[in-house]
Structure formats: structure tokens, C-alpha cells
Write a protein that holds these residues in place. Structure first.
Motif, PDB file in Angstrom:
ATOM      1  N   PRO A   1       2.087   9.393  21.708  1.00  0.00           N
ATOM      2  CA  PRO A   1       3.043   8.464  22.323  1.00  0.00           C
ATOM      3  C   PRO A   1       2.638   7.965  23.699  1.00  0.00           C
ATOM      4  CG  PRO A   1       3.877  10.716  22.396  1.00  0.00           C
ATOM      5  CD  PRO A   1       2.642  10.748  21.557  1.00  0.00           C
ATOM      6  N   ASP A   2       1.722   8.630  24.378  1.00  0.00           N
ATOM      7  CA  ASP A   2       1.379   8.250  25.749  1.00  0.00           C
ATOM      8  C   ASP A   2       0.034   7.539  25.842  1.00  0.00           C
ATOM      9  OD1 ASP A   2       3.712   9.440  26.709  1.00  0.00           O
ATOM     10  OD2 ASP A   2       2.761  11.409  26.814  1.00  0.00           O
ATOM     11  N   CYS A   3      -0.498   7.079  24.713  1.00  0.00           N
ATOM     12  CA  CYS A   3      -1.825   6.476  24.709  1.00  0.00           C
ATOM     13  C   CYS A   3      -1.775   5.031  24.239  1.00  0.00           C
ATOM     14  CB  CYS A   3      -2.769   7.260  23.786  1.00  0.00           C
ATOM     15  SG  CYS A   3      -3.134   8.937  24.329  1.00  0.00           S
ATOM     16  N   GLU A   4      -2.707   4.231  24.755  1.00  0.00           N
ATOM     17  CA  GLU A   4      -2.917   2.874  24.286  1.00  0.00           C
ATOM     18  C   GLU A   4      -4.390   2.731  23.911  1.00  0.00           C
ATOM     19  OE1 GLU A   4      -0.913   0.432  23.642  1.00  0.00           O
ATOM     20  OE2 GLU A   4       0.916   1.419  24.349  1.00  0.00           O
ATOM     21  N   LEU A   5      -4.638   2.067  22.784  1.00  0.00           N
ATOM     22  CA  LEU A   5      -5.990   1.951  22.266  1.00  0.00           C
ATOM     23  C   LEU A   5      -6.872   1.114  23.178  1.00  0.00           C
ATOM     24  CD1 LEU A   5      -8.008   2.384  19.901  1.00  0.00           C
ATOM     25  CD2 LEU A   5      -7.115   0.258  18.926  1.00  0.00           C
ATOM     26  N   ALA A   6      -8.056   1.640  23.477  1.00  0.00           N
ATOM     27  CA  ALA A   6      -9.070   0.873  24.213  1.00  0.00           C
ATOM     28  C   ALA A   6     -10.152   0.370  23.274  1.00  0.00           C
ATOM     29  CB  ALA A   6      -9.693   1.723  25.312  1.00  0.00           C
ATOM     30  N   GLY A   7     -10.423   1.124  22.212  1.00  0.00           N
ATOM     31  CA  GLY A   7     -11.439   0.700  21.262  1.00  0.00           C
ATOM     32  C   GLY A   7     -12.125   1.878  20.614  1.00  0.00           C
ATOM     33  N   VAL A   8     -13.167   1.575  19.880  1.00  0.00           N
ATOM     34  CA  VAL A   8     -13.986   2.576  19.191  1.00  0.00           C
ATOM     35  C   VAL A   8     -15.226   2.841  20.026  1.00  0.00           C
ATOM     36  CG1 VAL A   8     -15.292   3.086  17.098  1.00  0.00           C
ATOM     37  CG2 VAL A   8     -13.129   1.851  16.939  1.00  0.00           C
ATOM     38  N   TYR A   9     -15.519   4.113  20.230  1.00  0.00           N
ATOM     39  CA  TYR A   9     -16.703   4.491  21.006  1.00  0.00           C
ATOM     40  C   TYR A   9     -17.843   4.790  20.050  1.00  0.00           C
ATOM     41  CZ  TYR A   9     -19.796   7.081  24.134  1.00  0.00           C
ATOM     42  OH  TYR A   9     -20.883   7.518  24.855  1.00  0.00           O
ATOM     43  N   ARG A  10     -18.860   3.932  20.054  1.00  0.00           N
ATOM     44  CA  ARG A  10     -20.001   4.061  19.143  1.00  0.00           C
ATOM     45  C   ARG A  10     -21.163   4.830  19.759  1.00  0.00           C
ATOM     46  NH1 ARG A  10     -19.052   2.738  13.756  1.00  0.00           N
ATOM     47  NH2 ARG A  10     -17.438   1.129  13.698  1.00  0.00           N
ATOM     48  N   GLY A  11     -21.044   5.210  21.005  1.00  0.00           N
ATOM     49  CA  GLY A  11     -22.111   5.963  21.641  1.00  0.00           C
ATOM     50  C   GLY A  11     -21.985   7.446  21.355  1.00  0.00           C
ATOM     51  N   SER A  12     -22.710   8.253  22.100  1.00  0.00           N
ATOM     52  CA  SER A  12     -22.658   9.703  21.968  1.00  0.00           C
ATOM     53  C   SER A  12     -22.508  10.324  23.342  1.00  0.00           C
ATOM     54  CB  SER A  12     -23.929  10.243  21.295  1.00  0.00           C
ATOM     55  OG  SER A  12     -23.939  11.667  21.325  1.00  0.00           O
ATOM     56  N   LEU A  13     -21.569  11.276  23.456  1.00  0.00           N
ATOM     57  CA  LEU A  13     -21.393  11.978  24.723  1.00  0.00           C
ATOM     58  C   LEU A  13     -22.551  12.914  25.015  1.00  0.00           C
ATOM     59  CD1 LEU A  13     -17.578  12.793  24.531  1.00  0.00           C
ATOM     60  CD2 LEU A  13     -18.710  10.881  25.666  1.00  0.00           C
TER      61      LEU A  13
ATOM     62  N   PRO B   1      -1.980   6.526  35.238  1.00  0.00           N
ATOM     63  CA  PRO B   1      -3.317   6.047  35.616  1.00  0.00           C
ATOM     64  C   PRO B   1      -4.310   7.194  35.819  1.00  0.00           C
ATOM     65  CG  PRO B   1      -1.852   5.957  37.501  1.00  0.00           C
ATOM     66  CD  PRO B   1      -1.001   6.377  36.339  1.00  0.00           C
ATOM     67  N   GLU B   2      -4.538   7.977  34.752  1.00  0.00           N
ATOM     68  CA  GLU B   2      -5.473   9.088  34.863  1.00  0.00           C
ATOM     69  C   GLU B   2      -6.891   8.686  34.503  1.00  0.00           C
ATOM     70  OE1 GLU B   2      -3.972  12.176  32.419  1.00  0.00           O
ATOM     71  OE2 GLU B   2      -2.202  12.554  33.642  1.00  0.00           O
ATOM     72  N   GLY B   3      -7.020   7.682  33.662  1.00  0.00           N
ATOM     73  CA  GLY B   3      -8.351   7.283  33.247  1.00  0.00           C
ATOM     74  C   GLY B   3      -8.411   7.050  31.757  1.00  0.00           C
ATOM     75  N   VAL B   4      -9.495   7.501  31.142  1.00  0.00           N
ATOM     76  CA  VAL B   4      -9.762   7.249  29.734  1.00  0.00           C
ATOM     77  C   VAL B   4      -9.956   8.575  29.016  1.00  0.00           C
ATOM     78  CG1 VAL B   4     -11.299   6.099  28.104  1.00  0.00           C
ATOM     79  CG2 VAL B   4     -10.867   5.075  30.331  1.00  0.00           C
ATOM     80  N   ASP B   5      -9.315   8.707  27.839  1.00  0.00           N
ATOM     81  CA  ASP B   5      -9.523   9.858  26.974  1.00  0.00           C
ATOM     82  C   ASP B   5     -10.391   9.438  25.795  1.00  0.00           C
ATOM     83  OD1 ASP B   5      -7.972  11.367  28.591  1.00  0.00           O
ATOM     84  OD2 ASP B   5      -6.488  11.938  27.094  1.00  0.00           O
ATOM     85  N   ILE B   6     -11.418  10.224  25.493  1.00  0.00           N
ATOM     86  CA  ILE B   6     -12.239  10.023  24.307  1.00  0.00           C
ATOM     87  C   ILE B   6     -11.754  11.020  23.263  1.00  0.00           C
ATOM     88  CG2 ILE B   6     -14.572   9.886  23.380  1.00  0.00           C
ATOM     89  CD1 ILE B   6     -14.024   7.884  25.578  1.00  0.00           C
ATOM     90  N   LEU B   7     -11.298  10.532  22.098  1.00  0.00           N
ATOM     91  CA  LEU B   7     -10.647  11.356  21.086  1.00  0.00           C
ATOM     92  C   LEU B   7     -11.465  11.386  19.800  1.00  0.00           C
ATOM     93  CD1 LEU B   7      -7.142   9.663  21.458  1.00  0.00           C
ATOM     94  CD2 LEU B   7      -7.924  11.692  22.699  1.00  0.00           C
ATOM     95  N   ASP B   8     -11.376  12.515  19.075  1.00  0.00           N
ATOM     96  CA  ASP B   8     -11.912  12.545  17.722  1.00  0.00           C
ATOM     97  C   ASP B   8     -10.802  12.142  16.759  1.00  0.00           C
ATOM     98  OD1 ASP B   8     -10.285  14.778  17.393  1.00  0.00           O
ATOM     99  OD2 ASP B   8     -11.915  16.211  17.648  1.00  0.00           O
ATOM    100  N   ILE B   9     -11.087  12.108  15.447  1.00  0.00           N
ATOM    101  CA  ILE B   9     -10.104  11.589  14.502  1.00  0.00           C
ATOM    102  C   ILE B   9      -8.954  12.554  14.278  1.00  0.00           C
ATOM    103  CG2 ILE B   9     -11.731  10.091  13.315  1.00  0.00           C
ATOM    104  CD1 ILE B   9     -11.962  12.153  11.129  1.00  0.00           C
ATOM    105  N   SER B  10      -9.058  13.780  14.800  1.00  0.00           N
ATOM    106  CA  SER B  10      -7.931  14.705  14.740  1.00  0.00           C
ATOM    107  C   SER B  10      -7.000  14.538  15.935  1.00  0.00           C
ATOM    108  CB  SER B  10      -8.433  16.154  14.668  1.00  0.00           C
ATOM    109  OG  SER B  10      -9.055  16.532  15.881  1.00  0.00           O
ATOM    110  N   GLY B  11      -7.337  13.601  16.841  1.00  0.00           N
ATOM    111  CA  GLY B  11      -6.513  13.363  18.012  1.00  0.00           C
ATOM    112  C   GLY B  11      -6.820  14.280  19.176  1.00  0.00           C
TER     113      GLY B  11
ATOM    114  N   ALA C   1      -8.915   5.907  24.422  1.00  0.00           N
ATOM    115  CA  ALA C   1      -7.527   5.538  24.650  1.00  0.00           C
ATOM    116  C   ALA C   1      -7.191   5.709  26.119  1.00  0.00           C
ATOM    117  CB  ALA C   1      -6.589   6.385  23.785  1.00  0.00           C
ATOM    118  N   PHE C   2      -6.323   4.825  26.616  1.00  0.00           N
ATOM    119  CA  PHE C   2      -5.844   4.902  27.986  1.00  0.00           C
ATOM    120  C   PHE C   2      -4.494   5.603  28.006  1.00  0.00           C
ATOM    121  CE2 PHE C   2      -8.373   0.930  27.957  1.00  0.00           C
ATOM    122  CZ  PHE C   2      -9.333   1.314  28.877  1.00  0.00           C
ATOM    123  N   LYS C   3      -4.307   6.494  28.950  1.00  0.00           N
ATOM    124  CA  LYS C   3      -3.013   7.122  29.155  1.00  0.00           C
ATOM    125  C   LYS C   3      -2.091   6.155  29.887  1.00  0.00           C
ATOM    126  CE  LYS C   3      -3.560  11.376  27.562  1.00  0.00           C
ATOM    127  NZ  LYS C   3      -2.689  11.967  26.535  1.00  0.00           N
ATOM    128  N   GLN C   4      -0.790   6.290  29.654  1.00  0.00           N
ATOM    129  CA  GLN C   4       0.169   5.444  30.354  1.00  0.00           C
ATOM    130  C   GLN C   4       0.215   5.765  31.840  1.00  0.00           C
ATOM    131  OE1 GLN C   4       3.917   5.613  28.332  1.00  0.00           O
ATOM    132  NE2 GLN C   4       3.163   4.531  26.532  1.00  0.00           N
TER     133      GLN C   4
END
Length: 399
Positions: free
Chosen positions: A378-390, A87-97, A82-85
């Protein structure tokens, strides 16, 4: 059970001495069997697991092993980007947010992401202040610009949209660039990540007008799908682009039901899904539930659709305080136990006329027809699903 690290070490070195000391030891000096430690670490979420790499060399070796990375990803499932509103970058989230990793990216303003389709891969696309796309690898944090072939997203009244996918026959990841003016496609090009020369190739235009919304370009078995307009700019079919052949399919798919506007298209369990709002007036007013139907394309050859789920999700928290609201749910992926992870968006105007948007990540149980969890973002916009592994710190390298 997967082979232990000791077994893999023996295979690599040819050692078969039964007195070999255990390779994995705990921090307090005591020893756990390799198989037990493997199973314990397999259950640890990815965020603390990344920190455990620093415990000792043997743990770092195990946690970097490709077989362990694959087993851990299969057990814990995908993540959400998800992208923050701001311009900080990208957050990778689990299903608990919870934020698993935050990747800071310079010169990538939020308002430019609308022309990039939500991805379902191990990389993402960002757009810089220069209006040129870049590829982000969340595992390494490396940002790589795509080759410049006049791929600016806006020029001379034209708009360029980007969609991504993997070709099944080769495993190559490709990006499709669609340039249109008033929904009429004027140019289509495709590029292969890491391919020889990495150049854009003309791929021909679709046989119809296209809608290229970020929520309407899912990838299913190597095929990208888009809403198609008739000559009166009404959505009446679905167009398909084959990443293997790099060609548009000439046959358009009919819809399960007529629609008045673009609604989300998604991929669940390798099947194309159309997400219909059940409310006849297409609105969600104070006190109403979010009601959507999921139609699955069960037979792509004969274009047979089946309504598999009728989903009702109640509003929570400040959602119930909305006056004139509008919302939709975008399914992200299906879990093995019958649950579906959704990205839910609600828009409304406050009393002062200000537009407000609230997004939430929800887990819905299709067996019990209940919402198992809901996390507002409230401050996030969906970028997509991350299928890789950190855990996979091996960077994607251009040839």
C-alpha cells in the motif's frame, strides 16, 4: 555449463598444472568442487548473495565475475523498483515483494515521479526539489544529475515528461524529453547517457497530440510508444519514436479496439501490449474480479493485433471490502513457464471521502488461469522494472 573460476584463472595466467589447489573453499575449511559451488551459488537469491561476497576473496571474485552475474540474472529474472510514499528513496523488490535493496535518495519527493515513464532498464530517473531529473544506478547507489538545458518539469504552464530506452544498433541508453502544453507538444529533445558532451539535441515534434502518462510509454525493440489524440482530444492511435534514428515515425498505429481513456501500454516478450479493461463501465465494484484483456501487436509492419490473454484476478484481503473502486493491471514481464508478473492498482474512496490506493505485485499463470501469488504494497508506487543486477558493482561512468 559455464567455465569454472579455476578454468578462467588458468586461461588468464596460462597455468595448466593439474595440482593447482582449488580456488573456492567453504568457510569451515573443507573444499567443494568449483562447478558444484558455482551451481549452488547460482541458485541463491541476490540479497543474501551480496552478503556472501565477504566470505573470502575467492567467493568475492566469483560473485563479481561478469559471466556469473549474467547467468544469475538470467536464472532469477528482473526485479521491481518502487518508490515509497515517504521520501526515503527507492526499494528494489523481488517478485515475492521482499525488499532486496533500499537506496536512500535526498531531495526527491514522491509527487514528482508522475512525469517520468516507467523504465525497463538498469537505471532509473528521479526528480529533485529543483525539478531537475537525476539518474540512479541501483547497483552502485550513484545518483547523477542530467545536464541542465532548461529541463525543469514545470514552467510557464508547460509540462515536461521523460521516457527512456536503449538504441539497439549502438547499445546506448537515451532519454527523450517531451514538453507539451494542453497535450500539444512544443519541444522534443534527446540525450545520450555518457555521450560526448552529454547535451540535449532537438529531435522534432510528433505528428500528433500525445498522452505521456508514466504507464503509457513502453520500450519495444528500441522504439518508444505513446497514446496519440485526435483534434477532439480522443485517443485514437499510437505514436512511435525510434531511438536509433532519433525521429518520430510518421505513420501512426491504429488501436485493436476503441477506448475512452488512456489505458496501460506495456512490453511483454519484446512485443507491444495494450491492456484493456473488460468491464463496460470501467469500474470495479465490491466483489468483482479484476478483468483485463491483453492485446499483442503481433505484426508491427501491417499493424495486426491479437488478443492473447483474457485474465481474471480475484480481489484479496482488504480489496474485497472496497465500495466504489477503480483498478487496473500493468504487466511487467513474462516468465519462461507461462506466468506473467503484474503490478495491480486499486483506487477507491472511503466512507469519510478519503482517497485510498492499494498496489500489489501479482504472479498470474496463463496456462491455468490462476493467480499464483499476491503481495499487497500500500505504500509503494511503481517506478519500473530493473533489468540490471545488484551484483554488478561496476558504476556507469560518463565519458
Amino acid at each position: 555449463m559455464a567455465p569454472s573460476l579455476r578454468q578462467r584463472k588458468r586461461r588468464a595466467t596460462g597455468a595448466n598444472n593439474s595440482t593447482t589447489a582449488p580456488l573456492l573453499s567453504t568457510a569451515n575449511g573443507s573444499v567443494l568442487p568449483d562447478e558444484l559451488l558455482y551451481e549452488i551459488l547460482l541458485r541463491v537469491p541476490v540479497k543474501p548473495l551480496c552478503r556472501l561476497r565477504t566470505v573470502c576473496r575467492s567467493w568475492r571474485s566469483l560473485l563479481s565475475d561478469l559471466s556469473f552475474v549474467a547467468a544469475h540474472s538470467a536464472r532469477h529474472g528482473p526485479l521491481v523498483a518502487a518508490f515509497k510514499q515517504t521520501p526515503e528513496g527507492v526499494d528494489i523488490l523481488d517478485i515475492s515483494g521482499q525488499t532486496v535493496r533500499r537506496i536512500l535518495v535526498d531531495d526527491c519527493p514522491q509527487h514528482q515521479f508522475a512525469n517520468v515513464a516507467c523504465t525497463n532498464l538498469n537505471v532509473f530517473c528521479l526528480v529533485g526539489d529543483d525539478l531537475l531529473p537525476r539518474i540512479l544506478d541501483p547497483a552502485t547507489g550513484v545518483v547523477s544529475p542530467l545536464s541542465n538545458d532548461n529541463q525543469e518539469l514545470y514552467y510557464n504552464g508547460h509540462t515536461t515528461s521523460l521516457a527512456f530506452g536503449t538504441a539497439p544498433s549502438t547499445g546506448e541508453t537515451k532519454v527523450l524529453s517531451i514538453t507539451a502544453k494542453h497535450r500539444k507538444v512544443t519541444s522534443c529533445k534527446v540525450l545520450t547517457f555518457g555521450g560526448a558532451g552529454e547535451c540535449w539535441r532537438d529531435t522534432g515534434c510528433p505528428p500528433t497530440l500525445l498522452a505521456t502518462s508514466s504507464r503509457c510509454a513502453p520500450l519495444v525493440k528500441g522504439v518508444l510508444y505513446f497514446w496519440a489524440y485526435d483534434n477532439n482530444y480522443r485517443i485514437d492511435h499510437i505514436a512511435a519514436y525510434d531511438l536509433d534514428t532519433e525521429k518520430w515515425r510518421q505513420d501512426l498505429l491504429h488501436l485493436p479496439l476503441p477506448i475512452h481513456e488512456a489505458i496501460p501500454l506495456a512490453e511483454l516478450s519484446e512485443t507491444l501490449v495494450a491492456v484493456y479493461r473488460r468491464n463496460n463501465d470501467h469500474t470495479y465494484r465490491n466483489g468483482n474480479d479484476l478483468c483485463i484483456d491483453l492485446w499483442f501487436l503481433t505484426d508491427s509492419e501491417n499493424v495486426i493485433w491479437s488478443k492473447r490473454y483474457a485474465i481474471t484476478m480475484p480481489y484479496h484481503g482488504c480489496w474485497r471490502q472496497c465500495d466504489a473502486s477503480y483498478g487496473y493491471g500493468h504487466p511487467l514481464w513474462a516468465l519462461d513457464d507461462g506466468k506473467i508478473v503484474f503490478w495491480v492498482t486499486l483506487d477507491w474512496r472511503r466512507g469519510d471521502g478519503r482517497h485510498v490506493r492499494i498496489n500489489s505485485l501479482r504472479v498470474y499463470d496463463t496456462r491455468t488461469n490462476t493467480c499464483m501469488s499476491s503481495v499487497e504494497m500500500p505504500d509503494c508506487e511503481l517506478a519500473g522494472v530493473y533489468r540490471g543486477s545488484l551484483l554488478a558493482r561496476v558504476p556507469w561512468i560518463r565519458n
